[in-house]
Write a protein that holds these residues in place. Structure first.
Motif, PDB file in Angstrom:
ATOM      1  N   ILE A 242      11.007   4.561   7.123  1.00 16.64           N
ATOM      2  CA  ILE A 242      10.665   4.279   5.722  1.00 16.64           C
ATOM      3  C   ILE A 242      10.731   5.547   4.879  1.00 16.64           C
ATOM      4  O   ILE A 242      11.056   5.501   3.697  1.00 16.64           O
ATOM      5  N   CYS A 243      10.471   6.685   5.481  1.00 15.71           N
ATOM      6  CA  CYS A 243      10.510   7.953   4.742  1.00 15.71           C
ATOM      7  C   CYS A 243      11.935   8.412   4.443  1.00 15.71           C
ATOM      8  O   CYS A 243      12.131   9.326   3.645  1.00 15.71           O
ATOM      9  N   LYS A 244      12.923   7.752   5.034  1.00 18.80           N
ATOM     10  CA  LYS A 244      14.319   8.094   4.765  1.00 18.80           C
ATOM     11  C   LYS A 244      14.824   7.506   3.447  1.00 18.80           C
ATOM     12  O   LYS A 244      15.894   7.861   2.975  1.00 18.80           O
ATOM     13  N   VAL A 245      14.059   6.580   2.871  1.00 20.91           N
ATOM     14  CA  VAL A 245      14.476   5.885   1.657  1.00 20.91           C
ATOM     15  C   VAL A 245      13.482   6.187   0.544  1.00 20.91           C
ATOM     16  O   VAL A 245      12.267   6.115   0.755  1.00 20.91           O
ATOM     17  N   ASP A 246      13.987   6.519  -0.633  1.00 23.51           N
ATOM     18  CA  ASP A 246      13.114   6.740  -1.782  1.00 23.51           C
ATOM     19  C   ASP A 246      12.427   5.436  -2.180  1.00 23.51           C
ATOM     20  O   ASP A 246      13.068   4.373  -2.201  1.00 23.51           O
ATOM     21  N   ARG A 247      11.165   5.528  -2.502  1.00 24.83           N
ATOM     22  CA  ARG A 247      10.432   4.333  -2.942  1.00 24.83           C
ATOM     23  C   ARG A 247      11.058   3.741  -4.196  1.00 24.83           C
ATOM     24  O   ARG A 247      11.070   2.524  -4.369  1.00 24.83           O
ATOM     25  N   ASP A 248      11.583   4.588  -5.078  1.00 24.76           N
ATOM     26  CA  ASP A 248      12.250   4.090  -6.288  1.00 24.76           C
ATOM     27  C   ASP A 248      13.417   3.183  -5.922  1.00 24.76           C
ATOM     28  O   ASP A 248      13.648   2.150  -6.568  1.00 24.76           O
ATOM     29  N   GLU A 249      14.158   3.570  -4.907  1.00 24.73           N
ATOM     30  CA  GLU A 249      15.305   2.771  -4.464  1.00 24.73           C
ATOM     31  C   GLU A 249      14.841   1.434  -3.898  1.00 24.73           C
ATOM     32  O   GLU A 249      15.436   0.395  -4.177  1.00 24.73           O
ATOM     33  N   ILE A 250      13.778   1.447  -3.121  1.00 26.05           N
ATOM     34  CA  ILE A 250      13.239   0.207  -2.571  1.00 26.05           C
ATOM     35  C   ILE A 250      12.814  -0.720  -3.704  1.00 26.05           C
ATOM     36  O   ILE A 250      13.165  -1.903  -3.716  1.00 26.05           O
ATOM     37  N   MET A 251      12.086  -0.189  -4.675  1.00 29.80           N
ATOM     38  CA  MET A 251      11.634  -1.011  -5.795  1.00 29.80           C
ATOM     39  C   MET A 251      12.802  -1.573  -6.589  1.00 29.80           C
ATOM     40  O   MET A 251      12.789  -2.740  -6.986  1.00 29.80           O
ATOM     41  N   GLU A 252      13.823  -0.751  -6.824  1.00 26.58           N
ATOM     42  CA  GLU A 252      14.987  -1.209  -7.572  1.00 26.58           C
ATOM     43  C   GLU A 252      15.663  -2.386  -6.864  1.00 26.58           C
ATOM     44  O   GLU A 252      15.992  -3.394  -7.495  1.00 26.58           O
ATOM     45  N   ILE A 253      15.843  -2.272  -5.571  1.00 26.48           N
ATOM     46  CA  ILE A 253      16.489  -3.339  -4.807  1.00 26.48           C
ATOM     47  C   ILE A 253      15.628  -4.594  -4.803  1.00 26.48           C
ATOM     48  O   ILE A 253      16.129  -5.711  -5.016  1.00 26.48           O
ATOM     49  N   LEU A 254      14.337  -4.442  -4.571  1.00 20.93           N
ATOM     50  CA  LEU A 254      13.445  -5.603  -4.548  1.00 20.93           C
ATOM     51  C   LEU A 254      13.411  -6.325  -5.884  1.00 20.93           C
ATOM     52  O   LEU A 254      13.470  -7.560  -5.931  1.00 20.93           O
TER      53      LEU A 254
ATOM     54  N   GLY B  71       0.824  -1.208   0.000  1.00 16.55           N
ATOM     55  CA  GLY B  71       0.000   0.000   0.000  1.00 16.55           C
ATOM     56  C   GLY B  71       0.855   1.253   0.000  1.00 16.55           C
ATOM     57  O   GLY B  71       0.598   2.206  -0.734  1.00 16.55           O
ATOM     58  N   TYR B  72       1.899   1.246   0.815  1.00 15.85           N
ATOM     59  CA  TYR B  72       2.816   2.382   0.860  1.00 15.85           C
ATOM     60  C   TYR B  72       3.551   2.559  -0.465  1.00 15.85           C
ATOM     61  O   TYR B  72       3.661   3.679  -0.977  1.00 15.85           O
ATOM     62  N   MET B  73       4.047   1.462  -1.027  1.00 14.13           N
ATOM     63  CA  MET B  73       4.809   1.549  -2.272  1.00 14.13           C
ATOM     64  C   MET B  73       3.943   2.063  -3.427  1.00 14.13           C
ATOM     65  O   MET B  73       4.403   2.848  -4.248  1.00 14.13           O
ATOM     66  N   ILE B  74       2.709   1.652  -3.479  1.00 16.64           N
ATOM     67  CA  ILE B  74       1.817   2.075  -4.557  1.00 16.64           C
ATOM     68  C   ILE B  74       1.391   3.529  -4.382  1.00 16.64           C
ATOM     69  O   ILE B  74       1.413   4.311  -5.328  1.00 16.64           O
ATOM     70  N   SER B  75       1.025   3.889  -3.173  1.00 17.12           N
ATOM     71  CA  SER B  75       0.433   5.211  -2.946  1.00 17.12           C
ATOM     72  C   SER B  75       1.442   6.288  -2.552  1.00 17.12           C
ATOM     73  O   SER B  75       1.216   7.471  -2.789  1.00 17.12           O
ATOM     74  N   GLY B  76       2.505   5.875  -1.886  1.00 17.88           N
ATOM     75  CA  GLY B  76       3.442   6.853  -1.339  1.00 17.88           C
ATOM     76  C   GLY B  76       2.954   7.472  -0.040  1.00 17.88           C
ATOM     77  O   GLY B  76       3.605   8.350   0.515  1.00 17.88           O
ATOM     78  N   ASP B  77       1.835   6.993   0.461  1.00 14.88           N
ATOM     79  CA  ASP B  77       1.243   7.535   1.686  1.00 14.88           C
ATOM     80  C   ASP B  77       1.847   6.832   2.905  1.00 14.88           C
ATOM     81  O   ASP B  77       1.615   5.640   3.114  1.00 14.88           O
ATOM     82  N   PRO B  78       2.619   7.546   3.703  1.00 20.36           N
ATOM     83  CA  PRO B  78       3.252   6.917   4.859  1.00 20.36           C
ATOM     84  C   PRO B  78       2.260   6.473   5.938  1.00 20.36           C
ATOM     85  O   PRO B  78       2.643   5.767   6.873  1.00 20.36           O
ATOM     86  N   ALA B  79       0.994   6.833   5.808  1.00 18.35           N
ATOM     87  CA  ALA B  79      -0.013   6.397   6.778  1.00 18.35           C
ATOM     88  C   ALA B  79      -0.186   4.873   6.759  1.00 18.35           C
ATOM     89  O   ALA B  79      -0.727   4.305   7.705  1.00 18.35           O
ATOM     90  N   TYR B  80       0.273   4.200   5.712  1.00 17.90           N
ATOM     91  CA  TYR B  80       0.226   2.736   5.668  1.00 17.90           C
ATOM     92  C   TYR B  80       1.223   2.109   6.643  1.00 17.90           C
ATOM     93  O   TYR B  80       1.141   0.928   6.937  1.00 17.90           O
ATOM     94  N   ILE B  81       2.178   2.897   7.098  1.00 23.71           N
ATOM     95  CA  ILE B  81       3.230   2.399   7.974  1.00 23.71           C
ATOM     96  C   ILE B  81       3.003   2.918   9.392  1.00 23.71           C
ATOM     97  O   ILE B  81       2.788   4.108   9.599  1.00 23.71           O
ATOM     98  N   THR B  82       3.057   2.024  10.351  1.00 22.92           N
ATOM     99  CA  THR B  82       2.866   2.396  11.752  1.00 22.92           C
ATOM    100  C   THR B  82       3.980   3.333  12.231  1.00 22.92           C
ATOM    101  O   THR B  82       5.104   3.274  11.718  1.00 22.92           O
TER     102      THR B  82
END
Length: 85
Positions: free
Chosen positions: A66-78, A46-57
């Motif tokens: 989680i906000c310290k890392v760009d979502r693009d970077e997370i996706m690239e690594i995964l 949910g966070y990766m798709i939306s970018g909304d940090p409210a998905y994360i406790t």
């Protein structure tokens, strides 16, 4: 800004964060979500798709982490790790 007629593929390159740091952050966020009773995979997707940090406790500072890392970077690594297997 990207320009073009849509006929060319745009090359995407970015400066990488330390992969070990990203792994540590994802692990900590995953564990915090589990501790609070959430399904970590669903919440992270949910966070990766939306970018909304409210998905994360906010438990154990997971949202801040989680906000310290760009979502693009997370996706690239995964994707890279998935394709290596």
């Amino acid at each position: 800004m990207l320009r073009g007629s849509g006929e060319h593929t745009v090359s995407f390159k970015r400066q990488r964060d330390d992969e070990d740091q990203v792994h540590s952050i994802l692990k900590a966020v995953y564990e915090a979500l589990e501790e609070k009773g959430y399904n970590p995979i669903n919440q992270l997707v949910g966070y990766m798709i939306s970018g909304d940090p409210a998905y994360i406790t906010s438990h154990r500072q997971a949202r801040n982490l989680i906000c310290k890392v760009d979502r693009d970077e997370i996706m690239e690594i995964l994707i890279r790790k998935y394709m290596e297997k």
